[in-house]
Design an enzyme around this catalytic site. Sequence first.
Site, PDB file in Angstrom:
ATOM      1  N   MET A  10      14.372  24.912  46.657  1.00  0.00           N
ATOM      2  CA  MET A  10      14.997  24.415  45.420  1.00  0.00           C
ATOM      3  C   MET A  10      14.327  25.065  44.194  1.00  0.00           C
ATOM      4  O   MET A  10      13.740  24.382  43.377  1.00  0.00           O
ATOM      5  CB  MET A  10      14.884  22.886  45.371  1.00  0.00           C
ATOM      6  CG  MET A  10      15.560  22.203  46.560  1.00  0.00           C
ATOM      7  SD  MET A  10      15.199  20.440  46.659  1.00  0.00           S
ATOM      8  CE  MET A  10      13.508  20.438  47.272  1.00  0.00           C
ATOM      9  N   THR A  83       9.085  21.608  43.961  1.00  0.00           N
ATOM     10  CA  THR A  83       9.900  21.646  42.746  1.00  0.00           C
ATOM     11  C   THR A  83       9.476  20.489  41.868  1.00  0.00           C
ATOM     12  O   THR A  83       9.110  19.423  42.373  1.00  0.00           O
ATOM     13  CB  THR A  83      11.408  21.536  43.072  1.00  0.00           C
ATOM     14  OG1 THR A  83      12.128  21.180  41.891  1.00  0.00           O
ATOM     15  CG2 THR A  83      11.670  20.468  44.112  1.00  0.00           C
ATOM     16  N   CYS A 198       8.856  23.942  35.531  1.00  0.00           N
ATOM     17  CA  CYS A 198       9.820  24.256  36.581  1.00  0.00           C
ATOM     18  C   CYS A 198       9.185  25.365  37.403  1.00  0.00           C
ATOM     19  O   CYS A 198       8.617  26.310  36.826  1.00  0.00           O
ATOM     20  CB  CYS A 198      11.150  24.716  35.986  1.00  0.00           C
ATOM     21  SG  CYS A 198      12.317  25.306  37.233  1.00  0.00           S
ATOM     22  N   THR A 199       9.264  25.273  38.713  1.00  0.00           N
ATOM     23  CA  THR A 199       8.552  26.241  39.537  1.00  0.00           C
ATOM     24  C   THR A 199       9.072  27.662  39.364  1.00  0.00           C
ATOM     25  O   THR A 199       8.376  28.619  39.706  1.00  0.00           O
ATOM     26  CB  THR A 199       8.605  25.829  41.024  1.00  0.00           C
ATOM     27  OG1 THR A 199       9.961  25.599  41.421  1.00  0.00           O
ATOM     28  CG2 THR A 199       7.803  24.562  41.258  1.00  0.00           C
ATOM     29  N   GLU A 200      10.285  27.814  38.819  1.00  0.00           N
ATOM     30  CA  GLU A 200      10.807  29.166  38.575  1.00  0.00           C
ATOM     31  C   GLU A 200      10.298  29.784  37.278  1.00  0.00           C
ATOM     32  O   GLU A 200      10.373  31.012  37.120  1.00  0.00           O
ATOM     33  CB  GLU A 200      12.346  29.150  38.538  1.00  0.00           C
ATOM     34  CG  GLU A 200      13.020  29.122  39.892  1.00  0.00           C
ATOM     35  CD  GLU A 200      13.064  27.729  40.485  1.00  0.00           C
ATOM     36  OE1 GLU A 200      13.230  27.604  41.706  1.00  0.00           O
ATOM     37  OE2 GLU A 200      12.911  26.755  39.712  1.00  0.00           O
TER      38      GLU A 200
END
Length: 240
Positions: A10, A83, A198-200
Amino acid sequence: MKRLGVIGGMSWESTQTYYRLLNEEIKAHCGPLHSAPLLLWNMDFAPIARLQAEGDWAGLTTIMEQAAQGLRAGGAELLIIATNTMHLMADQVATAGAVPLVHIADATGAALREAGVQRPLLLATRFTMEKAFYREHVERVAGCRVAVPEEPHRSRVHDVIYEELVQGQIRDESRTAYLGIIDHYRQEQAIDAVIFGCTEVGLLLNQSSIDQAGLDLPAFDTTAIHCRAAAAAMLASPGD
């Protein structure tokens, strides 16, 4: 070492960073031939994203509980949710999995507290920025006051995540936009740090890019922080 169950996918773009960092942490602590004993439950992100957009958090909770139960059945002794946004149902996941959950906001808050941060800016999905579950958790642990982007910055941050980063698209213009948003709140709200909530986001920005922009702010990458905390929990002796 305890076996770690990872609820990921995710997106898979950031989950692969989790896999690398977890193994690097274990290697650093245990020696060059060691790797992390883990199980990965990799979600199909498309239906997850659809349910998020529809606001079906009850349905998402059921999916996350099933993942936790599956990992526990597979032998997981610890859990992490790879996430930030899906920590909205962290308590339910921990209960369903019946093993300890390493919470990303606990780890992030502890890192902020140790660094003496008082006014960090949170860059995250709209859900994480707008809902109180994450911000208040970090504030409670860190003893700080989290700043959240206002519109139109909030939509810009969110759209880059869902329209680009989770699809593996890293664009210079989006990096420039993020840096401009950080600079705005540095000047207008006197922020003293940035949370990659956010991990992104860590796929787009890092400490070097912030330094090169002349922003003079520490960056707290929640993916890296979470992996360090998870590795420490995997290596902890009983009773630690």
